[in-house]
Design an enzyme around this catalytic site. Structure first.
Site, PDB file in Angstrom:
ATOM      1  N   ASP A  29    -108.438  -2.588 -54.194  1.00 25.99           N
ATOM      2  CA  ASP A  29    -109.131  -2.784 -55.474  1.00 25.99           C
ATOM      3  C   ASP A  29    -109.473  -4.264 -55.605  1.00 25.99           C
ATOM      4  OD1 ASP A  29    -109.029  -1.150 -58.514  1.00 25.99           O
ATOM      5  OD2 ASP A  29    -109.474  -3.287 -58.413  1.00 25.99           O
ATOM      6  N   ILE A  30    -110.702  -4.523 -56.034  1.00 29.21           N
ATOM      7  CA  ILE A  30    -111.180  -5.907 -56.154  1.00 29.21           C
ATOM      8  C   ILE A  30    -110.410  -6.680 -57.227  1.00 29.21           C
ATOM      9  CG2 ILE A  30    -112.975  -5.655 -57.930  1.00 29.21           C
ATOM     10  CD1 ILE A  30    -114.906  -7.059 -56.022  1.00 29.21           C
ATOM     11  N   ASN A  84    -107.652   7.851 -63.603  1.00 28.27           N
ATOM     12  CA  ASN A  84    -108.257   7.867 -64.931  1.00 28.27           C
ATOM     13  C   ASN A  84    -109.450   8.811 -64.863  1.00 28.27           C
ATOM     14  OD1 ASN A  84    -106.477   5.768 -65.763  1.00 28.27           O
ATOM     15  ND2 ASN A  84    -107.822   4.264 -64.805  1.00 28.27           N
ATOM     16  N   GLN A  91    -111.608   5.461 -67.637  1.00 27.97           N
ATOM     17  CA  GLN A  91    -112.293   5.424 -66.335  1.00 27.97           C
ATOM     18  C   GLN A  91    -113.540   4.547 -66.451  1.00 27.97           C
ATOM     19  OE1 GLN A  91    -113.724   9.184 -64.803  1.00 27.97           O
ATOM     20  NE2 GLN A  91    -114.291   8.302 -62.818  1.00 27.97           N
ATOM     21  N   HIS A  97    -111.658   8.464 -58.107  1.00 30.52           N
ATOM     22  CA  HIS A  97    -110.784   7.629 -57.264  1.00 30.52           C
ATOM     23  C   HIS A  97    -109.361   7.676 -57.793  1.00 30.52           C
ATOM     24  CE1 HIS A  97    -112.476   5.145 -60.475  1.00 30.52           C
ATOM     25  NE2 HIS A  97    -111.323   4.486 -60.483  1.00 30.52           N
ATOM     26  N   HIS A  99    -105.844   5.488 -57.882  1.00 28.49           N
ATOM     27  CA  HIS A  99    -105.260   4.152 -57.683  1.00 28.49           C
ATOM     28  C   HIS A  99    -103.873   4.336 -57.082  1.00 28.49           C
ATOM     29  CE1 HIS A  99    -107.884   1.871 -60.665  1.00 28.49           C
ATOM     30  NE2 HIS A  99    -108.083   3.112 -61.087  1.00 28.49           N
TER      31      HIS A  99
HETATM   32  P1  5GP Z   1    -111.071   2.905 -63.254  1.00 25.57           P
HETATM   33  O1  5GP Z   1    -110.846   2.182 -64.554  1.00 25.57           O
HETATM   34  O2  5GP Z   1    -112.454   3.489 -63.197  1.00 25.57           O
HETATM   35  O3  5GP Z   1    -109.997   3.912 -62.955  1.00 25.57           O
HETATM   36  O4  5GP Z   1    -110.925   1.822 -62.119  1.00 25.57           O
HETATM   37  C1  5GP Z   1    -111.992   1.231 -61.483  1.00 25.57           C
HETATM   38  C2  5GP Z   1    -111.439   0.202 -60.548  1.00 25.57           C
HETATM   39  O5  5GP Z   1    -112.467  -0.158 -59.633  1.00 25.57           O
HETATM   40  C3  5GP Z   1    -110.973  -1.080 -61.231  1.00 25.57           C
HETATM   41  O6  5GP Z   1    -109.586  -1.270 -60.959  1.00 25.57           O
HETATM   42  C4  5GP Z   1    -111.846  -2.174 -60.603  1.00 25.57           C
HETATM   43  O7  5GP Z   1    -111.130  -3.368 -60.351  1.00 25.57           O
HETATM   44  C5  5GP Z   1    -112.315  -1.523 -59.321  1.00 25.57           C
HETATM   45  N1  5GP Z   1    -113.620  -1.977 -58.848  1.00 25.57           N
HETATM   46  C6  5GP Z   1    -114.749  -2.146 -59.594  1.00 25.57           C
HETATM   47  N2  5GP Z   1    -115.758  -2.577 -58.825  1.00 25.57           N
HETATM   48  C7  5GP Z   1    -115.262  -2.681 -57.561  1.00 25.57           C
HETATM   49  C8  5GP Z   1    -115.834  -3.101 -56.315  1.00 25.57           C
HETATM   50  O8  5GP Z   1    -117.018  -3.438 -56.215  1.00 25.57           O
HETATM   51  N3  5GP Z   1    -115.028  -3.082 -55.222  1.00 25.57           N
HETATM   52  C9  5GP Z   1    -113.707  -2.695 -55.312  1.00 25.57           C
HETATM   53  N4  5GP Z   1    -112.995  -2.725 -54.182  1.00 25.57           N
HETATM   54  N5  5GP Z   1    -113.140  -2.314 -56.465  1.00 25.57           N
HETATM   55  C10 5GP Z   1    -113.904  -2.306 -57.579  1.00 25.57           C
END
Ligand code: 5GP
Ligand code: ZN
Length: 132
Positions: A29-30, A84, A91, A97, A99
């Site tokens: 994760d970035i 999420n 989300q 995805h 985590h």
């Molecule tokens: P969500 O809130 O949708 O469950 O989590 C999305 C996750 O994607 C976040 O933790 C965010 O840091 C990660 N993310 C967003 N953009 C990128 C990206 O371009 N590359 C990577 N590796 N992770 C990303």
């Protein structure tokens, strides 16, 4: 389709890849918040857990377990796995995805549930939510 994870899967945007097979990609994760915070995603664009077909979801979960086992082999002592699903649940990226947060005793990471100041009757909630 304007999906950042699909662009990563296509190779248009770079990532730190942890695992890849025909159907699933896993990358760091970035956010770079917890050491080894990993995202496991299907290569097929599926919006979220609830819109996913079972086969795609199973593939993501199988790889999630394999990677988690691997992290334990490498010396981590536990994992939190979080999905999420949909905006109401936080989300942000609308491509399914999971985590993985690799954990060690005393690592000072907290995966915290912040709850509103409300109480529920377990009996009523169970009556309302029971599936079978
Ligand atoms: P969500 O809130 O949708 O469950 O989590 C999305 C996750 O994607 C976040 O933790 C965010 O840091 C990660 N993310 C967003 N953009 C990128 C990206 O371009 N590359 C990577 N590796 N992770 C990303
Ligand atoms: Zn996508």
């Amino acid at each position: 389709m304007d999906c950042i994870f699909c662009k990563i899967i296509k190779g248009d945007i770079p990532c730190y890849k942890i695992y890849e097979d025909d159907d699933v990609l896993a990358m760091l994760d970035i956010a770079n918040d917890v050491e080894g915070h990993t995202l496991v995603l299907p290569k097929k664009h599926v919006t979220d857990l609830n819109d996913s077909d079972e086969e795609t979801f199973d593939k993501v979960m199988n790889v999630t377990k394999r990677i988690s086992d691997h992290y334990l082999d490498l010396g981590f002592e536990g994992v939190n796995v979080v999905i999420n699903s949909k905006s109401a649940a936080g989300q942000e990226v609308k491509h399914l995805h999971a985590h993985i947060f690799p954990r060690r005793s005393g690592d000072e990471v907290k995966i915290q549930l912040v709850k509103p100041d409300k109480n529920f009757s377990l009996e009523e909630v169970a009556k309302k939510l029971r599936l079978n």
